[in-house]
Design a protein around this motif. Structure first.
Motif, PDB file in Angstrom:
ATOM      1  N   ARG A  89       4.876  16.033  -3.869  1.00 36.84           N
ATOM      2  CA  ARG A  89       4.165  15.162  -2.938  1.00 36.84           C
ATOM      3  C   ARG A  89       5.142  14.376  -2.065  1.00 36.84           C
ATOM      4  O   ARG A  89       6.301  14.182  -2.429  1.00 36.84           O
ATOM      5  N   THR A  90       4.636  13.929  -0.935  1.00 34.80           N
ATOM      6  CA  THR A  90       5.352  12.963  -0.104  1.00 34.80           C
ATOM      7  C   THR A  90       4.571  11.664  -0.156  1.00 34.80           C
ATOM      8  O   THR A  90       3.352  11.653   0.052  1.00 34.80           O
ATOM      9  N   VAL A  91       5.275  10.575  -0.475  1.00 35.08           N
ATOM     10  CA  VAL A  91       4.629   9.270  -0.581  1.00 35.08           C
ATOM     11  C   VAL A  91       5.188   8.349   0.497  1.00 35.08           C
ATOM     12  O   VAL A  91       6.403   8.246   0.665  1.00 35.08           O
ATOM     13  N   ILE A  92       4.310   7.691   1.220  1.00 31.05           N
ATOM     14  CA  ILE A  92       4.713   6.742   2.257  1.00 31.05           C
ATOM     15  C   ILE A  92       4.333   5.343   1.783  1.00 31.05           C
ATOM     16  O   ILE A  92       3.162   5.064   1.503  1.00 31.05           O
ATOM     17  N   GLY A  93       5.322   4.495   1.676  1.00 31.98           N
ATOM     18  CA  GLY A  93       5.076   3.121   1.252  1.00 31.98           C
ATOM     19  C   GLY A  93       5.079   2.176   2.431  1.00 31.98           C
ATOM     20  O   GLY A  93       5.936   2.267   3.317  1.00 31.98           O
ATOM     21  N   MET A 113       0.843  -1.195   0.000  1.00 27.99           N
ATOM     22  CA  MET A 113       0.000   0.000   0.000  1.00 27.99           C
ATOM     23  C   MET A 113       0.876   1.242   0.000  1.00 27.99           C
ATOM     24  O   MET A 113       1.941   1.256   0.615  1.00 27.99           O
ATOM     25  N   ILE A 114       0.418   2.277  -0.693  1.00 24.25           N
ATOM     26  CA  ILE A 114       1.089   3.566  -0.605  1.00 24.25           C
ATOM     27  C   ILE A 114       0.092   4.620  -0.133  1.00 24.25           C
ATOM     28  O   ILE A 114      -1.098   4.554  -0.463  1.00 24.25           O
ATOM     29  N   ILE A 115       0.584   5.547   0.669  1.00 27.94           N
ATOM     30  CA  ILE A 115      -0.237   6.642   1.169  1.00 27.94           C
ATOM     31  C   ILE A 115       0.349   7.930   0.618  1.00 27.94           C
ATOM     32  O   ILE A 115       1.528   8.239   0.846  1.00 27.94           O
ATOM     33  N   VAL A 116      -0.448   8.660  -0.151  1.00 26.39           N
ATOM     34  CA  VAL A 116      -0.002   9.910  -0.762  1.00 26.39           C
ATOM     35  C   VAL A 116      -0.435  11.064   0.124  1.00 26.39           C
ATOM     36  O   VAL A 116      -1.623  11.230   0.421  1.00 26.39           O
ATOM     37  N   GLU A 173      -3.879  12.484   1.313  1.00 21.51           N
ATOM     38  CA  GLU A 173      -4.630  12.790   0.093  1.00 21.51           C
ATOM     39  C   GLU A 173      -5.310  11.546  -0.464  1.00 21.51           C
ATOM     40  O   GLU A 173      -6.452  11.583  -0.900  1.00 21.51           O
ATOM     41  N   SER A 174      -4.583  10.430  -0.463  1.00 15.85           N
ATOM     42  CA  SER A 174      -5.168   9.175  -0.946  1.00 15.85           C
ATOM     43  C   SER A 174      -4.348   8.005  -0.425  1.00 15.85           C
ATOM     44  O   SER A 174      -3.195   8.166  -0.017  1.00 15.85           O
ATOM     45  N   ALA A 175      -4.951   6.829  -0.456  1.00 10.13           N
ATOM     46  CA  ALA A 175      -4.264   5.593  -0.068  1.00 10.13           C
ATOM     47  C   ALA A 175      -4.742   4.496  -1.002  1.00 10.13           C
ATOM     48  O   ALA A 175      -5.918   4.443  -1.366  1.00 10.13           O
ATOM     49  N   MET A 176      -3.799   3.632  -1.426  1.00  8.04           N
ATOM     50  CA  MET A 176      -4.191   2.582  -2.370  1.00  8.04           C
ATOM     51  C   MET A 176      -3.287   1.369  -2.221  1.00  8.04           C
ATOM     52  O   MET A 176      -2.110   1.491  -1.850  1.00  8.04           O
ATOM     53  N   HIS A 177      -3.847   0.229  -2.512  1.00  5.61           N
ATOM     54  CA  HIS A 177      -3.061  -0.995  -2.567  1.00  5.61           C
ATOM     55  C   HIS A 177      -2.312  -1.056  -3.882  1.00  5.61           C
ATOM     56  O   HIS A 177      -2.838  -0.647  -4.925  1.00  5.61           O
ATOM     57  N   ILE A 178      -1.093  -1.552  -3.843  1.00  4.12           N
ATOM     58  CA  ILE A 178      -0.330  -1.808  -5.060  1.00  4.12           C
ATOM     59  C   ILE A 178      -0.047  -3.304  -5.106  1.00  4.12           C
ATOM     60  O   ILE A 178       0.621  -3.845  -4.225  1.00  4.12           O
ATOM     61  N   LEU A 230      -4.318  -4.180   5.883  1.00  4.21           N
ATOM     62  CA  LEU A 230      -4.575  -2.751   5.753  1.00  4.21           C
ATOM     63  C   LEU A 230      -5.675  -2.463   4.743  1.00  4.21           C
ATOM     64  O   LEU A 230      -5.844  -3.189   3.761  1.00  4.21           O
ATOM     65  N   THR A 231      -6.423  -1.382   4.987  1.00  2.00           N
ATOM     66  CA  THR A 231      -7.404  -0.889   4.025  1.00  2.00           C
ATOM     67  C   THR A 231      -7.150   0.598   3.817  1.00  2.00           C
ATOM     68  O   THR A 231      -6.675   1.288   4.732  1.00  2.00           O
TER      69      THR A 231
END
Length: 338
Positions: A36-40, A1-4, A60-65, A48-49
């Motif tokens: 942006r700062t991206v947290i992986g 997951m990454i959180i933007v 700003e957003s969160a998504m599964h990769i 996680l969801t």
């Protein structure tokens, strides 16, 4: 997951996301970009969801990769990354040609090589101080003495230097001589301990493809470097091993657009090791630039017939200069600059 995270994110907001990840038993890899700062999330992210993070301030957003290579993936960083090499930009609209001899031989040879690289219009120089050779009896490079010769020659023309690192024990010498770009060769693409050490440096890294490596394996090797904190990675396609014997390796031009789709990092090509013959280098170079490569790694020797290794694939200074003109025309035709 990454959180933007959003544009105006604060350190406290980043810390809150990191703390939540750690509470779930995962590690956080923080990548700070210009926009942006991206947290992986590193670890088992199945629990996680996205909804666990989107309500948090600054998110700003969160998504599964689904892909295992998170940091180097295009999904985590939509825009093309541009690598700064001593003020020289590699990536984006700018194409860079890195030229020089296979190995550092003598101070005179390197001085001449630097002069010809500069005169051809190349802005970076390559050369091997430590050489991986198939035979243990072949020339293995001058080592630290070679770094010294290389640095002295390149500095006369303000050329950043690219040279291959073979062993983590050589890193201190690379730092002492301020090597601008560390090259990881094809035989070390999956030397994971070496990749981890390089990941702890702040130097740009050229990661060559293993001679029988898949695209996925190559991307995962880059992820090892990125996971260590070093995101300044450049992929280098140098030909793969097949059943064909008419040339040294098969240049996988298809890898260029595939990587461009999968990753935001720059992609360059080594046409010299792909063809193995100097007469093939211009055609392979032109194909690589037309296919979207961000640069080339080309062997040029002041006197190829006197080269201590890979003499057959080295261009002469005049051949390099002529090729630069052709490549400039192709770059212009596709809206890029050389």
């Amino acid at each position: 997951m990454i959180i933007v995270m959003g544009r105006e994110v604060t350190d406290a907001q980043i810390a809150a996301v990191t703390k939540k990840l750690e509470a779930a038993g995962l590690k956080a890899n923080i990548s700070r970009g210009v926009e942006r700062t991206v947290i992986g999330a590193i670890g088992d992210e199945r629990q996680l969801t996205p909804e666990m993070f989107t309500p948090l301030p600054g998110v700003e957003s969160a998504m599964h990769i689904a892909k295992q290579y998170k940091i180097v993936s295009r999904e985590s960083h939509k825009q093309d990354s541009i690598i700064d090499i001593g003020g020289i930009r590699l990536g984006g609209k700018q194409i860079q040609i890195i030229a020089g001899p296979c190995s550092v031989e003598t101070q005179t040879q390197m001085d001449l090589a630097a002069k010809f690289v500069h005169e051809a219009g190349c802005r970076l120089m390559r050369g091997g101080a430590f050489k991986p050779r198939t035979s243990p009896y072949a020339f293995q490079g001058h080592g630290v003495e070679g770094l010294d010769m290389f640095r002295k020659a390149a500095d006369k023309f303000k050329l950043p230097i690219v040279t291959e690192l073979m062993d983590a024990r050589q890193i201190d010498a690379f730092m002492e001589y301020d090597v601008d770009v560390i090259q990881i060769g094809t035989r070390n693409m999956q030397n994971f301990d070496l990749l981890k050490e390089v990941g702890r440096t702040n130097k740009p890294v050229i990661l060559k493809r293993g001679m029988s490596a898949t695209i996925s394996e190559w991307l995962m090797s880059a992820e090892y470097i990125a996971a260590g904190g070093n995101h300044n990675i450049i992929f280098c396609e140098r030909g793969i091993r097949t059943f064909e014997t008419a040339y040294r390796n098969v240049l996988d031009v298809t890898a260029i657009p595939v990587l461009k789709k999968e990753t935001h990092l720059p992609v360059i090509v080594d046409p010299s090791h792909a063809g193995g013959k100097a007469w093939m280098v211009p055609a392979l170079s032109q194909a690589a630039i037309a296919a979207g490569a961000d640069g080339l790694l080309i062997e040029m020797h002041p006197s190829p017939c006197d080269a201590w290794c890979d003499a057959d694939q080295a261009l002469t200074p005049d051949e390099l200069k002529k090729l630069m003109g052709t490549l400039g025309a192709i770059a212009g035709a596709i809206g890029r600059t050389l």
